[in-house]
Scaffold this active site. Sequence first.
Site, short mmCIF file in Angstrom:
data_model
loop_
_atom_site.label_atom_id
_atom_site.label_comp_id
_atom_site.label_asym_id
_atom_site.label_seq_id
_atom_site.Cartn_x
_atom_site.Cartn_y
_atom_site.Cartn_z
N ASP A 16 0.89 -1.14 0.03
CA ASP A 16 0.44 0.06 -0.33
C ASP A 16 0.29 1.53 0.00
O ASP A 16 1.96 1.37 0.15
CB ASP A 16 -1.04 0.06 1.14
N HIS A 33 2.33 3.85 -8.83
CA HIS A 33 2.60 2.27 -9.51
C HIS A 33 3.99 1.49 -9.83
O HIS A 33 4.20 0.79 -9.95
CB HIS A 33 1.02 1.80 -10.05
N THR A 62 -10.83 -6.80 -5.42
CA THR A 62 -12.01 -6.79 -6.21
C THR A 62 -12.44 -5.72 -6.03
O THR A 62 -13.01 -4.74 -6.58
CB THR A 62 -12.99 -7.73 -6.05
N ASN A 64 -10.48 -2.46 -5.74
CA ASN A 64 -10.09 -1.00 -6.65
C ASN A 64 -10.74 -1.17 -8.42
O ASN A 64 -10.38 -0.29 -8.97
CB ASN A 64 -8.77 -1.78 -6.91
N ARG A 67 -12.01 2.07 -8.72
CA ARG A 67 -11.28 3.07 -8.47
C ARG A 67 -11.39 4.12 -10.18
O ARG A 67 -12.08 3.41 -11.11
CB ARG A 67 -9.48 2.89 -9.26
N SER A 192 -8.58 -5.16 4.82
CA SER A 192 -8.83 -4.95 3.59
C SER A 192 -8.71 -6.07 2.26
O SER A 192 -8.94 -6.59 1.34
CB SER A 192 -7.77 -4.22 2.58
C1 FPP Z 1 -2.15 0.65 -3.31
O1 FPP Z 1 -1.36 1.73 -3.32
C2 FPP Z 1 -1.38 -0.40 -4.73
C3 FPP Z 1 -2.34 -0.94 -5.62
C4 FPP Z 1 -3.63 -0.64 -6.02
C5 FPP Z 1 -1.03 -1.07 -6.87
C6 FPP Z 1 -0.08 -2.33 -6.46
C7 FPP Z 1 1.11 -2.12 -7.72
C8 FPP Z 1 1.82 -2.20 -7.23
C9 FPP Z 1 2.75 -2.43 -6.44
C10 FPP Z 1 2.41 -2.65 -8.47
C11 FPP Z 1 3.00 -4.01 -9.12
C12 FPP Z 1 1.76 -3.64 -10.50
C13 FPP Z 1 1.53 -5.10 -11.08
C14 FPP Z 1 0.62 -5.27 -11.47
C15 FPP Z 1 2.31 -6.66 -10.86
P1 FPP Z 1 -1.97 3.10 -3.52
O2 FPP Z 1 -2.85 3.47 -4.94
O3 FPP Z 1 -3.91 2.17 -3.11
O4 FPP Z 1 -1.68 4.15 -2.39
P2 FPP Z 1 -2.67 4.28 -1.60
O5 FPP Z 1 -3.44 4.62 -0.45
O6 FPP Z 1 -1.46 5.86 -1.14
O7 FPP Z 1 -3.39 5.94 -2.38
#
Ligand code: FPP
Length: 236
Positions: A16, A33, A62, A64, A67, A192
């Site tokens: 996260d 990302h 599921t 996500n 977004r 989560s």
């Molecule tokens: C959560 O951070 C992260 C994700 C929803 C995506 C995770 C993806 C990667 C770590 C990259 C590798 C990807 C693949 C497809 C192998 P967030 O976006 O919820 O962060 P935030 O809570 O700070 O907004």
Amino acid sequence: MKDTLNIPRHIGIIMDGNGRWAEKRGEIRANGHKAGMKSLRNIVEFTRELGVDYLTVYAFSTENWKRPATEVKFLMKLLELYIKNEVKYLKKNNIALRFLSRRSNLEPRLLKMIEQVEEETRKDSKMVLSIAFNYGGRQEISDGINKLLEDYDNGLVKKDQINEDNFQNYLYTSKMPDPELIIRTSGEFRTSNFLLWQGAYSEYYITDVLWPDFKNEDMLKAIESYNLRNRRFGGI
Ligand code: FPP
């Protein structure tokens, strides 16, 4: 230090904080990302070196899908890119790639790539890397119940035969040991919907470090903390 640690056989990670990492830098979320993907490669390499047998990471839940469409599209593309870029590395390092996914609503092209890479790396035995993508723990359990009912209809299981041990075979993680340690980055105290069944007795480690900043020393800190836990599994 790492030579004296008791290394968990299976580690789960809720990766996260990619979005916050990017926002802190005044960059777009997509860059967070991308940085998260680099961090994933590093942690795969490091956990393999440590001798972890199973690493399971949460990349897309599921939930996500809620977004913005552009971010969902980007994450789908990122997974394609990940598979394309990593297959050579995974094979060379004897790492099997699996997906813990509800497959029915994934795009056919992506699904084909997933199935292909799973087949190509199936026999690789140094470590199993599982990517939870389009994953939800509750959905996994309900999908498992539906598979079980199919087996029941086909006479493969009978009433009263199902117990905790054999129900596990109906989950996406079938035949995998439960994670001893689940790490969550970026400071949130929530599961989560990650590995709900499998994580029943997992030790949780929460760190404020954002996923793109999560380095080897952070992994060692998590394992050290796990080493200090007194796991009783309900006993005394
Ligand atoms: C959560 O951070 C992260 C994700 C929803 C995506 C995770 C993806 C990667 C770590 C990259 C590798 C990807 C693949 C497809 C192998 P967030 O976006 O919820 O962060 P935030 O809570 O700070 O907004």
